[in-house]
Design an enzyme around this catalytic site. Structure first.
Site, PDB file in Angstrom:
ATOM      1  N   GLU A  49       0.853  -1.186   0.000  1.00 25.90           N
ATOM      2  CA  GLU A  49       0.000   0.000   0.000  1.00 25.90           C
ATOM      3  C   GLU A  49       0.887   1.233   0.000  1.00 25.90           C
ATOM      4  OE1 GLU A  49      -2.790   0.324   3.261  1.00 25.90           O
ATOM      5  OE2 GLU A  49      -3.767   2.035   2.309  1.00 25.90           O
ATOM      6  N   CYS A 252      -6.553   0.941   2.936  1.00 25.14           N
ATOM      7  CA  CYS A 252      -7.505   2.054   2.951  1.00 25.14           C
ATOM      8  C   CYS A 252      -7.354   2.960   1.733  1.00 25.14           C
ATOM      9  CB  CYS A 252      -7.354   2.864   4.227  1.00 25.14           C
ATOM     10  SG  CYS A 252      -7.989   1.975   5.656  1.00 25.14           S
ATOM     11  N   ASN A 379     -12.363  -3.244   0.934  1.00 25.11           N
ATOM     12  CA  ASN A 379     -11.273  -3.343   1.899  1.00 25.11           C
ATOM     13  C   ASN A 379     -11.811  -3.069   3.287  1.00 25.11           C
ATOM     14  OD1 ASN A 379      -8.426  -3.302   2.943  1.00 25.11           O
ATOM     15  ND2 ASN A 379      -9.047  -1.203   3.439  1.00 25.11           N
ATOM     16  N   GLU A 380     -11.867  -4.081   4.098  1.00 17.99           N
ATOM     17  CA  GLU A 380     -12.339  -3.997   5.483  1.00 17.99           C
ATOM     18  C   GLU A 380     -13.419  -2.916   5.675  1.00 17.99           C
ATOM     19  OE1 GLU A 380      -8.665  -3.460   7.889  1.00 17.99           O
ATOM     20  OE2 GLU A 380      -9.223  -1.374   8.052  1.00 17.99           O
TER      21      GLU A 380
HETATM   22  O1  AHR Z   1      -2.143  -1.798   6.751  1.00 17.23           O
HETATM   23  C1  AHR Z   1      -2.503  -0.539   7.200  1.00 17.23           C
HETATM   24  C2  AHR Z   1      -3.999  -0.311   7.183  1.00 17.23           C
HETATM   25  O2  AHR Z   1      -4.617  -1.184   8.077  1.00 17.23           O
HETATM   26  C3  AHR Z   1      -4.715  -0.578   5.889  1.00 17.23           C
HETATM   27  O3  AHR Z   1      -4.669   0.461   5.010  1.00 17.23           O
HETATM   28  C4  AHR Z   1      -6.110  -0.842   6.322  1.00 17.23           C
HETATM   29  O4  AHR Z   1      -6.788  -1.708   5.453  1.00 17.23           O
HETATM   30  C5  AHR Z   1      -5.951  -1.390   7.715  1.00 17.23           C
HETATM   31  O5  AHR Z   1      -6.748  -0.752   8.617  1.00 17.23           O
END
Ligand code: AHR
Length: 651
Positions: A49, A252, A379-380
């Site tokens: 990321e 995120c 994503n979550e």
């Molecule tokens: O890995 C860091 C963050 O952790 C990611 O962006 C998110 O998906 C999670 O909360």
């Protein structure tokens, strides 16, 4: 009715770490003569990321910061289009530096710099500080390029220079004079001296007015020597993990800070000067110079399957935190176009060169498909009606049009709780093949949850452990955290029929620019630092295997401080044993390779260990390899706080 996969009952996998039991050997029995249970060859991958300056200022080799003058306060409070740039006026030179938008290079990069030189003197221009300075090496070649345009006066001759912080000249080259229209000009620079904190200076020596944009400085040598490529040393350390897949671009970052900030892959391909950067949810700027083509190409270069994740039509529930807007969905009328973008992504990755998007991939230099197999959707996310409605719309179309793609859904940000439960229920109703579970927990949580997947219902979705890391005190990369992750990985191997994919998160962090810790790899402009957690990931990745052999441990007790796993690697025929000892004392083991035929008498043993589980020193605590004598039943002492991997030849 869907046939259910068999539930594996492993009665005795964990053993005590009670000091009183140390004298008694722990028995590890491996059914080495049986074929074992098939496990995913893709189990250990990486999560990338653009967080902690992992892309811009990190893996992406560009040395100029804010090359397109597109920084703004939307990226970070106080930033503006001239952030990282300064006007320079040498020896009586006089001029000014402004930013304008009247006649841009294109509509994707609306801002450009305007340099007005009233009096050339010893030179008037602009300098860029890079990311904590620009690391340059004596004798290496650096490619500098920029777009410029004469706005008034006669053509102003330009030079580009690499300078040290104190202004000493390291390299210099002349550029052709600007024309009346935007034109790309370039030169090469070869510094005479190594400097970790150099700067790039563009200097005009005569009076006039000119526009400048996309000022770039790239090392000529990048990973696999790709144009617009990746920082070679950092990419190599990632490649050395031998990840079986790579998830990108987040995290995120994918679902973004508000619906307007959802990652749009189409903005990230094509000529770099035509890409549209945007604010990064982690409070800096994403240039998208490292875009989808570069991600897929990197995956190919390191032998990892690409695993892109797209937003499920909703933004991050933590969006606009201060204003509290939270999760919002794209307007329903925007969903067809959004879904078409996802279909176009699949066509871009896998379609023939005769298809619209396959042709764009080919035009970028890759006629062969990228063999996309996995696609993450969401994503979550907070599991809401809005999420469910949009996920369903996306999933139904992708499933119908691309049954060959494995869609990975999401079950919230935590390994339990409301979103987790609702997410699982929804995934079950939709028959989503795989869901993405995330957990950032204390090391003890990992030890306490070693049997988590033993009892998962095999008829339900399988699990991608998309983000996990053991967070020790002060969120440091301790040996304790790495061993908790190692123990957990043995449980994932055992449950390879439920968990086909797992990725530690996050992967990269630039020292001094870290929004999240712990991370797996840290770096500065010139150095790369692995962690003990990195060693664990690497040991499991290169010793993955494709069948799990029933492994039992006795005596069994709680809390667990010992874990073991045995796998068979089809391509070599090797039997691979892994022992994780989370105790501060050595653990005598009796290892019984039941039913083993033709094992070689000498095997290769790799040990990662230290007497102090608090240590964070990955240089001191690194895998050490030696040979070990093996018999069908042998004794081994697992050192205190250790991971041992034993690779035994059977052919
Ligand atoms: O890995 C860091 C963050 O952790 C990611 O962006 C998110 O998906 C999670 O909360």
């Amino acid at each position: 009715m869907k046939p259910s996969r068999p539930i594996l009952f492993v009665s005795s996998l964990l053993a005590f770490g009670m000091p009183g039991l140390q004298a008694q050997p722990t028995t590890v029995t491996v059914q080495a003569g049986a074929p074992g249970k098939a496990i995913s060859p893709d189990l250990v991958g990486i999560f990338f990321e653009d967080l902690n300056y992992a892309a811009d200022g990190g893996l992406y080799a560009e040395l100029v910061q804010n090359r397109d003058f597109e920084y703004s306060s939307a990226d970070f409070m106080g930033w503006n289009p001239l952030t990282a740039w300064t006007l320079v006026q040498h020896d009586g030179g006089k001029g000014s530096l402004l930013v304008e938008t009247a006649t841009p290079l294109n509509d994707k990069t609306p801002h450009y710099a305007v340099l007005t030189v009233e009096n050339g003197g010893g030179g008037v221009g602009l300098q860029n500080e890079g990311y904590d300075g620009m690391p340059v090496k004596a004798g290496d070649t650096y490619n500098v390029s920029l777009f410029d345009r004469q706005l008034a006066g006669s053509a102003v001759p330009l030079t580009v220079r690499l300078e040290s912080k104190s202004g000493a000249l390291l390299a210099e080259a002349a550029l052709p004079a600007p024309a009346a229209d935007w034109k790309k000009v370039s030169a090469t620079l070869k510094p005479a001296t190594t400097d970790a904190h150099a700067r790039l200076v563009v200097l005009a020596t005569g009076p006039g007015k000119l526009a400048l944009d996309m000022v770039s400085l790239f090392p000529a040598t990048t990973f696999h020597n790709r144009l617009n490529g990746l920082r070679a040393d950092l990419a190599q350390v990632v490649a050395d993990l031998h990840p079986k897949f790579m998830r990108f671009p987040g995290g995120c970052l994918v679902h973004g800070d508000g619906v307007d900030n959802i990652y749009n892959w189409k903005n990230t391909i094509g000529p770099v000067e035509q890409r549209k950067g945007q604010p990064n949810i982690w409070r800096y700027h994403q240039s998208v110079g490292l875009g989808y083509f570069e991600y897929f190409q990197f995956c190919e270069d390191i032998g990892a399957k690409p695993l892109p994740v797209v937003a499920a039509g909703v933004c991050c529930q933590n969006s606009n935190h201060s204003r509290g807007t939270g999760q919002q969905g794209l307007p329903l009328e925007a969903m067809p176009a959004y879904i078409q973008d996802i279909l176009d992504l699949i066509e871009w990755a896998n379609g023939p060169v005769t298809s619209t998007w396959g042709a764009k991939r080919a035009a970028a230099g890759h006629s062969e498909p990228f063999h996309l197999q996995y696609l993450g959707v969401g994503n979550e996310d907070k599991i809401t009606d809005s999420f469910e409605e949009r996920f369903r719309m996306i999933y139904e179309v992708v499933k119908a049009k691309h049954p060959e793609i494995t869609v990975i859904g999401t079950v919230g940000p935590a390994p339990d709780g409301e979103d987790f439960n609702r997410g699982w229920k929804f995934a079950g109703e939709q028959h989503v093949p795989v869901v993405d579970e995330h957990y950032y927990k204390r090391p003890q949580w990992f030890w306490d949850n070693l049997t988590r997947y033993d009892t998962y219902d095999r008829s339900k979705s399988r699990v991608y452990v998309g983000e996990y890391a053991a967070h020790d005190d002060k969120r440091r990369n301790t040996l304790r955290s790495a061993l908790a992750e190692a123990a957990y990985l043995t449980s994932l191997e055992r449950n390879g029929d439920v968990v086909p994919l797992a990725s530690y998160a996050p992967l990269l962090a630039r020292r001094g620019h870290t929004q999240w810790s712990p991370d797996m790899i840290y770096f500065t402009g010139t150095e790369v630092f692995t962690t003990i957690n990195y060693h664990v990931q690497q040991l499991f990745s290169v010793n993955g295997g494709d069948a799990w052999l029933t492994t039992t441990v006795s005596p069994v007790a709680a809390p667990a401080r010992f874990a073991a796993s045995a796998v068979h690697e089809g391509k070599t025929g090797d039997l691979i044993l892994k022992f994780v000892n989370g105790d501060n004392a050595a653990r005598p083991l009796r290892v019984d390779l039941a039913g083993a035929k033709r094992i070689s008498a000498t095997a290769v043993k790799t040990v990662l260990a230290a007497s102090d589980a608090n240590t964070i020193d990955a240089q001191a605590v690194h895998p050490e390899t030696s040979s070990i004598t093996i018999t069908p039943a042998f004794d081994y002492e697992a050192p205190a706080n250790s991971l041992t991997v034993i690779r035994i030849k059977t052919r």
